[in-house]
Structures are given as structure tokens and as C-alpha cells.
Write a protein that holds these residues in place. Structure first.
Motif, PDB file in Angstrom:
ATOM      1  N   ASP A 110      -2.732  -4.591  16.697  1.00 45.61           N
ATOM      2  CA  ASP A 110      -2.231  -5.206  15.474  1.00 45.61           C
ATOM      3  C   ASP A 110      -3.316  -6.047  14.816  1.00 45.61           C
ATOM      4  O   ASP A 110      -4.081  -6.726  15.481  1.00 45.61           O
ATOM      5  N   VAL A 111      -3.338  -5.983  13.477  1.00 49.47           N
ATOM      6  CA  VAL A 111      -4.335  -6.722  12.711  1.00 49.47           C
ATOM      7  C   VAL A 111      -3.665  -7.456  11.548  1.00 49.47           C
ATOM      8  O   VAL A 111      -2.602  -7.055  11.075  1.00 49.47           O
ATOM      9  N   ASP A 112      -4.298  -8.529  11.120  1.00 51.18           N
ATOM     10  CA  ASP A 112      -3.926  -9.212   9.885  1.00 51.18           C
ATOM     11  C   ASP A 112      -4.850  -8.655   8.813  1.00 51.18           C
ATOM     12  O   ASP A 112      -6.056  -8.518   9.034  1.00 51.18           O
ATOM     13  N   VAL A 113      -4.285  -8.345   7.659  1.00 47.92           N
ATOM     14  CA  VAL A 113      -5.051  -7.664   6.614  1.00 47.92           C
ATOM     15  C   VAL A 113      -4.997  -8.459   5.316  1.00 47.92           C
ATOM     16  O   VAL A 113      -3.936  -8.940   4.911  1.00 47.92           O
ATOM     17  N   LEU A 114      -6.140  -8.584   4.675  1.00 50.95           N
ATOM     18  CA  LEU A 114      -6.267  -9.173   3.352  1.00 50.95           C
ATOM     19  C   LEU A 114      -6.546  -8.005   2.403  1.00 50.95           C
ATOM     20  O   LEU A 114      -7.485  -7.230   2.636  1.00 50.95           O
ATOM     21  N   PHE A 115      -5.758  -7.867   1.337  1.00 51.50           N
ATOM     22  CA  PHE A 115      -5.836  -6.649   0.530  1.00 51.50           C
ATOM     23  C   PHE A 115      -5.275  -6.860  -0.871  1.00 51.50           C
ATOM     24  O   PHE A 115      -4.591  -7.848  -1.144  1.00 51.50           O
ATOM     25  N   THR A 116      -5.579  -5.906  -1.725  1.00 50.07           N
ATOM     26  CA  THR A 116      -4.883  -5.782  -2.998  1.00 50.07           C
ATOM     27  C   THR A 116      -3.956  -4.576  -2.864  1.00 50.07           C
ATOM     28  O   THR A 116      -4.253  -3.626  -2.135  1.00 50.07           O
ATOM     29  N   LEU A 117      -2.832  -4.650  -3.536  1.00 45.38           N
ATOM     30  CA  LEU A 117      -1.812  -3.608  -3.436  1.00 45.38           C
ATOM     31  C   LEU A 117      -1.948  -2.677  -4.631  1.00 45.38           C
ATOM     32  O   LEU A 117      -1.845  -3.120  -5.776  1.00 45.38           O
ATOM     33  N   GLY A 118      -2.202  -1.420  -4.360  1.00 48.93           N
ATOM     34  CA  GLY A 118      -2.419  -0.472  -5.440  1.00 48.93           C
ATOM     35  C   GLY A 118      -1.603   0.789  -5.279  1.00 48.93           C
ATOM     36  O   GLY A 118      -0.898   0.984  -4.287  1.00 48.93           O
ATOM     37  N   VAL A 119      -1.717   1.646  -6.280  1.00 42.88           N
ATOM     38  CA  VAL A 119      -1.063   2.942  -6.271  1.00 42.88           C
ATOM     39  C   VAL A 119      -2.153   4.002  -6.245  1.00 42.88           C
ATOM     40  O   VAL A 119      -3.078   3.975  -7.048  1.00 42.88           O
ATOM     41  N   ASN A 120      -2.043   4.917  -5.293  1.00 39.53           N
ATOM     42  CA  ASN A 120      -2.971   6.031  -5.186  1.00 39.53           C
ATOM     43  C   ASN A 120      -2.302   7.271  -5.778  1.00 39.53           C
ATOM     44  O   ASN A 120      -1.163   7.589  -5.423  1.00 39.53           O
ATOM     45  N   TYR A 121      -2.986   7.935  -6.692  1.00 43.53           N
ATOM     46  CA  TYR A 121      -2.491   9.173  -7.298  1.00 43.53           C
ATOM     47  C   TYR A 121      -3.351  10.309  -6.768  1.00 43.53           C
ATOM     48  O   TYR A 121      -4.547  10.358  -7.022  1.00 43.53           O
ATOM     49  N   PHE A 122      -2.737  11.221  -6.019  1.00 41.66           N
ATOM     50  CA  PHE A 122      -3.495  12.322  -5.437  1.00 41.66           C
ATOM     51  C   PHE A 122      -2.614  13.568  -5.379  1.00 41.66           C
ATOM     52  O   PHE A 122      -1.498  13.520  -4.850  1.00 41.66           O
ATOM     53  N   ASN A 123      -3.102  14.661  -5.948  1.00 39.56           N
ATOM     54  CA  ASN A 123      -2.378  15.934  -5.970  1.00 39.56           C
ATOM     55  C   ASN A 123      -0.961  15.784  -6.500  1.00 39.56           C
ATOM     56  O   ASN A 123       0.000  16.330  -5.953  1.00 39.56           O
ATOM     57  N   GLY A 124      -0.804  15.007  -7.574  1.00 38.96           N
ATOM     58  CA  GLY A 124       0.494  14.823  -8.192  1.00 38.96           C
ATOM     59  C   GLY A 124       1.452  13.929  -7.414  1.00 38.96           C
ATOM     60  O   GLY A 124       2.624  13.850  -7.745  1.00 38.96           O
ATOM     61  N   ARG A 125       0.947  13.282  -6.380  1.00 44.06           N
ATOM     62  CA  ARG A 125       1.780  12.405  -5.544  1.00 44.06           C
ATOM     63  C   ARG A 125       1.328  10.962  -5.694  1.00 44.06           C
ATOM     64  O   ARG A 125       0.131  10.687  -5.748  1.00 44.06           O
ATOM     65  N   GLU A 126       2.287  10.063  -5.728  1.00 44.24           N
ATOM     66  CA  GLU A 126       1.984   8.639  -5.769  1.00 44.24           C
ATOM     67  C   GLU A 126       2.282   8.029  -4.402  1.00 44.24           C
ATOM     68  O   GLU A 126       3.298   8.352  -3.783  1.00 44.24           O
ATOM     69  N   SER A 127       1.397   7.145  -3.976  1.00 46.23           N
ATOM     70  CA  SER A 127       1.641   6.431  -2.717  1.00 46.23           C
ATOM     71  C   SER A 127       1.000   5.049  -2.801  1.00 46.23           C
ATOM     72  O   SER A 127       0.092   4.820  -3.580  1.00 46.23           O
TER      73      SER A 127
END
Length: 141
Positions: A110-127
């Protein structure tokens, strides 16, 4: 004067821990794993454009489980991580850490993560995609 200054600096530095000398990162908020979803990621897009007077929100999340990791990029400098939830069974997130490949070796558990939250668009899919700024084992404080 210089030898005395040097001696004083060395004496003061004896109490420093190595992590105190590295860069400091700050989170705008702790983000619960239940809020790491497309609805929240898309909602953050309404805060754009980001710039000097409107920085992109940076979040921290404690206790994400490292499921997979690999070094990516033509120069092998970036770290791709798949995280799993420790609070909601079955939830997973992909993360990318630019110029963080050197951090790949110690990632376990387990890790603690510092990040920005984004949307990935790939092959017509959002994640949801976490753009990793830093991470550390959860046991560290």
C-alpha cells in the motif's frame, strides 16, 4: 570567519534527516477513494484553464494498493501503475508518473499517492487517470 561558519553549518546539519532535504509537495485536499471516479474527474474540468493564478487541484489518497507497475516511454523515464482500492473491493485506477521511473523498485503493498485527477480518453473509452506527483509507502509519515 569562514571556518566558523562552516563549523556552525555542519553542527546544524547533524540533526537533519535525508527526507528533510528533498522537495516538498502539498495537497489541496485528501480525496477519499469513493470520490476517485469519472463524475468527480469531469467536474474538475470545469475549473480549467489552469495556470499561475488557478493551479490544478492536487489530491492525496492514503493506502492505495499497488497491483501492477512498469516503466514506460521511449526514454524509460515514466512510471505506469495500476492501483487497487483498499476500501472498496474491485475498484482500480491507472496512474502515470512522469519522470518517476526511478521510483519503480520499492513499490510494494500500500502507498500514499499525491496526484491530479484526470480523464484518460483512449480508443473511444473514458477512464479515470491519476497523474502521479509523488508516492510513498503508507507506513511512512
Amino acid at each position: 570567519l569562514l571556518p566558523r561558519l562552516r563549523d556552525n553549518l555542519l553542527r546544524e546539519a547533524e540533526g537533519f534527516d535525508a527526507h528533510m532535504l528533498g522537495p516538498r509537495f502539498y495537497a489541496d485536499a485528501w480525496l477519499p477513494q469513493t470520490h476517485m471516479d469519472l463524475t468527480h474527474a469531469k467536474g474538475l474540468q470545469s475549473l480549467r484553464p489552469y495556470g499561475m493564478s488557478n493551479g490544478e487541484p492536487v489530491f492525496a489518497c492514503r493506502g492505495l494498493r499497488v497491483l501492477q507497475q512498469r516503466v514506460v516511454g521511449s526514454d524509460a523515464k515514466h512510471l505506469k501503475v495500476t492501483f487497487g482500492s483498499t476500501t472498496a473491493a474491485g475498484r482500480q485506477w491507472d496512474g502515470i508518473g512522469f519522470h518517476l521511473a526511478k521510483r519503480a523498485a520499492p513499490l510494494q503493498g500500500d502507498v500514499d499517492v499525491l496526484f491530479t485527477l484526470g480523464v484518460n480518453y483512449f480508443n473511444g473509452r473514458e477512464s479515470v487517470q491519476l497523474v502521479i506527483k509523488d508516492l510513498r509507502p503508507t507506513t511512512e509519515r
